[in-house]
Design an enzyme around this catalytic site. Sequence first.
Site, PDB file in Angstrom:
ATOM      1  N   ASP A   1       1.692  -0.801  -1.699  1.00  0.00           N
ATOM      2  CA  ASP A   1       0.940  -1.428  -2.928  1.00  0.00           C
ATOM      3  C   ASP A   1      -0.356  -2.045  -2.567  1.00  0.00           C
ATOM      4  O   ASP A   1      -0.800  -3.082  -2.870  1.00  0.00           O
ATOM      5  CB  ASP A   1       1.996  -2.399  -3.604  1.00  0.00           C
ATOM      6  CG  ASP A   1       3.177  -2.017  -3.937  1.00  0.00           C
ATOM      7  OD1 ASP A   1       3.209  -0.885  -4.413  1.00  0.00           O
ATOM      8  OD2 ASP A   1       4.164  -2.612  -3.814  1.00  0.00           O
TER       9      ASP A   1
ATOM     10  N   GLY B   1      -3.089  -1.013  -3.238  1.00  0.00           N
ATOM     11  CA  GLY B   1      -4.178  -0.368  -4.198  1.00  0.00           C
ATOM     12  C   GLY B   1      -4.715   1.039  -3.859  1.00  0.00           C
ATOM     13  O   GLY B   1      -5.807   1.433  -4.237  1.00  0.00           O
ATOM     14  N   LYS B   2      -3.701   1.827  -3.238  1.00  0.00           N
ATOM     15  CA  LYS B   2      -4.060   3.079  -2.818  1.00  0.00           C
ATOM     16  C   LYS B   2      -4.493   3.842  -4.000  1.00  0.00           C
ATOM     17  O   LYS B   2      -5.395   4.793  -4.058  1.00  0.00           O
ATOM     18  CB  LYS B   2      -2.719   3.928  -2.457  1.00  0.00           C
ATOM     19  CG  LYS B   2      -2.509   3.179  -0.821  1.00  0.00           C
ATOM     20  CD  LYS B   2      -1.445   3.887  -0.392  1.00  0.00           C
ATOM     21  CE  LYS B   2      -0.013   3.762  -1.020  1.00  0.00           C
ATOM     22  NZ  LYS B   2       0.551   2.325  -1.168  1.00  0.00           N
TER      23      LYS B   2
ATOM     24  N   GLY C   1       4.300   3.730  -6.891  1.00  0.00           N
ATOM     25  CA  GLY C   1       3.730   3.460  -8.011  1.00  0.00           C
ATOM     26  C   GLY C   1       2.176   3.088  -7.827  1.00  0.00           C
ATOM     27  O   GLY C   1       2.182   2.114  -7.113  1.00  0.00           O
ATOM     28  N   HIS C   2       1.520   3.739  -8.218  1.00  0.00           N
ATOM     29  CA  HIS C   2       0.052   3.711  -8.001  1.00  0.00           C
ATOM     30  C   HIS C   2      -0.831   3.418  -9.450  1.00  0.00           C
ATOM     31  O   HIS C   2      -0.595   4.116 -10.283  1.00  0.00           O
ATOM     32  CB  HIS C   2      -0.606   4.884  -7.310  1.00  0.00           C
ATOM     33  CG  HIS C   2       0.194   5.396  -6.132  1.00  0.00           C
ATOM     34  ND1 HIS C   2      -0.316   6.504  -5.507  1.00  0.00           N
ATOM     35  CD2 HIS C   2       1.087   4.712  -5.332  1.00  0.00           C
ATOM     36  CE1 HIS C   2       0.309   6.509  -4.197  1.00  0.00           C
ATOM     37  NE2 HIS C   2       1.051   5.422  -4.243  1.00  0.00           N
TER      38      HIS C   2
ATOM     39  N   GLN D   1       3.631   4.997  -0.167  1.00  0.00           N
ATOM     40  CA  GLN D   1       4.164   3.868   0.739  1.00  0.00           C
ATOM     41  C   GLN D   1       2.900   3.578   1.913  1.00  0.00           C
ATOM     42  O   GLN D   1       1.964   3.530   1.469  1.00  0.00           O
ATOM     43  CB  GLN D   1       5.393   4.396   1.452  1.00  0.00           C
ATOM     44  CG  GLN D   1       6.582   4.550   0.635  1.00  0.00           C
ATOM     45  CD  GLN D   1       6.353   5.624  -0.402  1.00  0.00           C
ATOM     46  OE1 GLN D   1       6.210   6.824   0.100  1.00  0.00           O
ATOM     47  NE2 GLN D   1       6.683   5.509  -1.705  1.00  0.00           N
TER      48      GLN D   1
HETATM   49  P1  GDP Z   1      -0.647   1.302  -4.671  1.00  0.00           P
HETATM   50  O1  GDP Z   1       0.899   1.374  -4.642  1.00  0.00           O
HETATM   51  O2  GDP Z   1      -1.026   1.246  -3.114  1.00  0.00           O
HETATM   52  O3  GDP Z   1      -1.313   2.353  -5.352  1.00  0.00           O
HETATM   53  O4  GDP Z   1      -0.943  -0.297  -5.320  1.00  0.00           O
HETATM   54  P2  GDP Z   1       0.022  -0.674  -6.750  1.00  0.00           P
HETATM   55  O5  GDP Z   1      -0.750   0.009  -7.883  1.00  0.00           O
HETATM   56  O6  GDP Z   1       1.217  -0.653  -6.500  1.00  0.00           O
HETATM   57  O7  GDP Z   1      -0.397  -2.377  -6.720  1.00  0.00           O
HETATM   58  C1  GDP Z   1      -1.894  -2.507  -6.518  1.00  0.00           C
HETATM   59  C2  GDP Z   1      -2.209  -3.441  -7.930  1.00  0.00           C
HETATM   60  O8  GDP Z   1      -3.171  -4.376  -7.540  1.00  0.00           O
HETATM   61  C3  GDP Z   1      -2.296  -2.765  -9.096  1.00  0.00           C
HETATM   62  O9  GDP Z   1      -1.778  -3.652 -10.191  1.00  0.00           O
HETATM   63  C4  GDP Z   1      -3.774  -2.744  -9.077  1.00  0.00           C
HETATM   64  O10 GDP Z   1      -4.315  -2.496 -10.527  1.00  0.00           O
HETATM   65  C5  GDP Z   1      -4.335  -4.036  -8.744  1.00  0.00           C
HETATM   66  N1  GDP Z   1      -5.276  -3.850  -7.825  1.00  0.00           N
HETATM   67  C6  GDP Z   1      -6.121  -3.080  -6.928  1.00  0.00           C
HETATM   68  N2  GDP Z   1      -7.271  -3.545  -6.441  1.00  0.00           N
HETATM   69  C7  GDP Z   1      -7.454  -4.722  -6.733  1.00  0.00           C
HETATM   70  C8  GDP Z   1      -8.396  -5.625  -6.507  1.00  0.00           C
HETATM   71  O11 GDP Z   1      -9.149  -5.527  -5.864  1.00  0.00           O
HETATM   72  N3  GDP Z   1      -8.195  -6.714  -7.251  1.00  0.00           N
HETATM   73  C9  GDP Z   1      -7.168  -7.278  -8.011  1.00  0.00           C
HETATM   74  N4  GDP Z   1      -6.776  -8.333  -8.594  1.00  0.00           N
HETATM   75  N5  GDP Z   1      -6.053  -6.257  -8.469  1.00  0.00           N
HETATM   76  C10 GDP Z   1      -6.214  -5.000  -7.698  1.00  0.00           C
HETATM   77  P1  IMO Z   2       3.726   2.657  -2.969  1.00  0.00           P
HETATM   78  O1  IMO Z   2       3.389   4.042  -2.919  1.00  0.00           O
HETATM   79  C1  IMO Z   2       5.961  -0.671  -1.720  1.00  0.00           C
HETATM   80  C2  IMO Z   2      10.005   0.328  -0.297  1.00  0.00           C
HETATM   81  C3  IMO Z   2      11.129  -0.270  -0.869  1.00  0.00           C
HETATM   82  C4  IMO Z   2      12.205  -0.303   0.115  1.00  0.00           C
HETATM   83  C5  IMO Z   2      11.820   0.588   1.168  1.00  0.00           C
HETATM   84  C6  IMO Z   2      12.795   1.908   0.850  1.00  0.00           C
HETATM   85  O2  IMO Z   2       3.548   2.127  -4.424  1.00  0.00           O
HETATM   86  O3  IMO Z   2       3.000   1.735  -2.112  1.00  0.00           O
HETATM   87  P2  IMO Z   2      12.989   3.935  -0.566  1.00  0.00           P
HETATM   88  O4  IMO Z   2      13.283   3.709  -2.114  1.00  0.00           O
HETATM   89  O5  IMO Z   2      11.602   4.518  -0.551  1.00  0.00           O
HETATM   90  O6  IMO Z   2      14.099   4.198  -0.047  1.00  0.00           O
HETATM   91  O7  IMO Z   2      13.023   2.376  -0.413  1.00  0.00           O
HETATM   92  O8  IMO Z   2      10.624   1.043   1.015  1.00  0.00           O
HETATM   93  N1  IMO Z   2       9.097   1.145  -0.871  1.00  0.00           N
HETATM   94  C7  IMO Z   2       7.827   0.584  -1.390  1.00  0.00           C
HETATM   95  N2  IMO Z   2       7.295  -0.650  -1.240  1.00  0.00           N
HETATM   96  N3  IMO Z   2       5.077   0.215  -2.304  1.00  0.00           N
HETATM   97  C8  IMO Z   2       5.993   1.661  -2.334  1.00  0.00           C
HETATM   98  O9  IMO Z   2       5.190   2.575  -2.490  1.00  0.00           O
HETATM   99  C9  IMO Z   2       7.218   1.538  -1.902  1.00  0.00           C
HETATM  100  N4  IMO Z   2       8.070   2.710  -1.690  1.00  0.00           N
HETATM  101  C10 IMO Z   2       9.029   2.356  -1.122  1.00  0.00           C
HETATM  102  O10 IMO Z   2      10.957  -1.452  -1.624  1.00  0.00           O
HETATM  103  O11 IMO Z   2      12.071  -1.663   0.846  1.00  0.00           O
HETATM  104 MG    MG Z   3       2.577   0.829  -5.651  1.00  0.00          MG
END
Ligand code: GDP
Ligand code: IMO
Ligand code: MG
Length: 428
Positions: free
Chosen positions: A13, A15-16, A40-41, A223
Amino acid sequence: MPGIALVGIQWGDEGKGKVTDLFAEHTELVVRYQGGNNAGHTIVVGQERYALHLIPTGILYPHCVPVIGPGVVVNPQVLIEEMDSLEQRGVDTARLLLSGNAHLIMPYHLELDKVTERRLGKNRLGTTKRGIGPAYADKAARIGLRVQDLLDPKIFSAKLEVAIKEKNLLLTRVYGRLPLDRTQVEEEYLAYGERLVSHITDTNRVVQRALDDDKTVLFEGAQATMLDLDHGTYPFVTSSNPIAGGACVGGGAGPRDLQRIVGISKAYCTRVGSGPFPSEADPADAELLVEAGDEYGTTTGRKRRCGWFDAVAARYAARLNTLSELVVTKLDVLSAFDTIKVCVAYEYEGERFEDFPPNQTIFNKCRPVFEELPSWSEDITGARSMHDLPKEARSYLETVESLSRTPVSWASVGPGRDQIVDTKAGGA
Ligand code: GDP
Ligand code: IMO
Ligand code: MG
């Protein structure tokens, strides 16, 4: 020309999605190489917010071909739902390519993920319950079903017969659950195959040809490094290899195809699920990070655990991934604090660890050594260059750069596509 890998360097998470989207503007191919719909991206384009779980981020650019590589585990029902929901929003998904070698997440994998977590009780991993672990386990045990099996009903039926027999015994005898109906599963999955047939191909050829033709190919990690099966905080990890090396294995490229390896890190740190987290913040700071950073999971909606930037983990990730650069996201969130903490080392039984500790006992029990830095109070979400950032924010980026021993090339200051600062352009 270049293969570029984008990898999370923390616990996910980072911000990939946003950063991949930024790079995808100049990219022909975006390849997901591991994981499944546990990811979840989030990508924010103007007023539109997309949460992608399985489909690579490149889907949002018409010039970009999104590829689901052989290292991914695919729940076809979720994939089709994601395609449908994008189509409804006007995003064309016809270009999507799906590797025939990718493994399928089957209904019994979802069941097993749930019952295993329940059985583990307080020792549970806190998985996303998407069947990821059981699907990769079957892949390694060589009883998995692959996407290409969907195209040959006879083979599919024979393989399913073997697999489901064993799973039903496990579900009924060990876990006291109801068995799954083989015919129903078979019909359901073969129908998915019919729907997906035009997308299924040998994606390795596509990826390798693009690289040979000097096109830019982006490998989008899901991840992150600390969740890597081999190199993360085992057993509190996912079941695949998000690190840059995994981009070759799961994406169908060779090590020399990767020319740039971009690490993505939050300006602080979060983790979802169980497991050690040395730089976890005290409850008041953690709550403020949750609030200011809107730290709720994109996939499961769980509140993320929050902590400070962990330089020990960052250095570990920098070396393991051979990072060429870092993108620091969510810098804007730190405006909410008077001072910022950074974990510069760990301490265990009087010993100081600047490098990643050699075993889990130390990592589980170590205490963070924090340094405190001045913050800024200005809203920086409108910053577009280093000149727009307060000096404390510039200085913080320099600290991250120096502690992680990796140049910071971009700083993200908001979720939107344009909320980004090129740190090397006319910067400090
Ligand atoms: P990912 O799994 O690495 O793609 O990250 P997620 O999308 O799960 O979580 C990142 C969250 O931060 C999302 O809600 C993005 O919209 C938000 N986000 C990404 N970059 C920034 C930033 O620079 N500032 C803020 N405030 N939010 C950001
Ligand atoms: P993105 O791509 C954050 C965590 C789960 C759990 C562990 C194992 O959005 O960064 P799994 O269902 O993969 O067997 O769970 O890994 N986990 C993540 N945490 N971001 C993710 O993906 C994750 N995908 C799995 O919360 O601790
Ligand atoms: Mg995510």
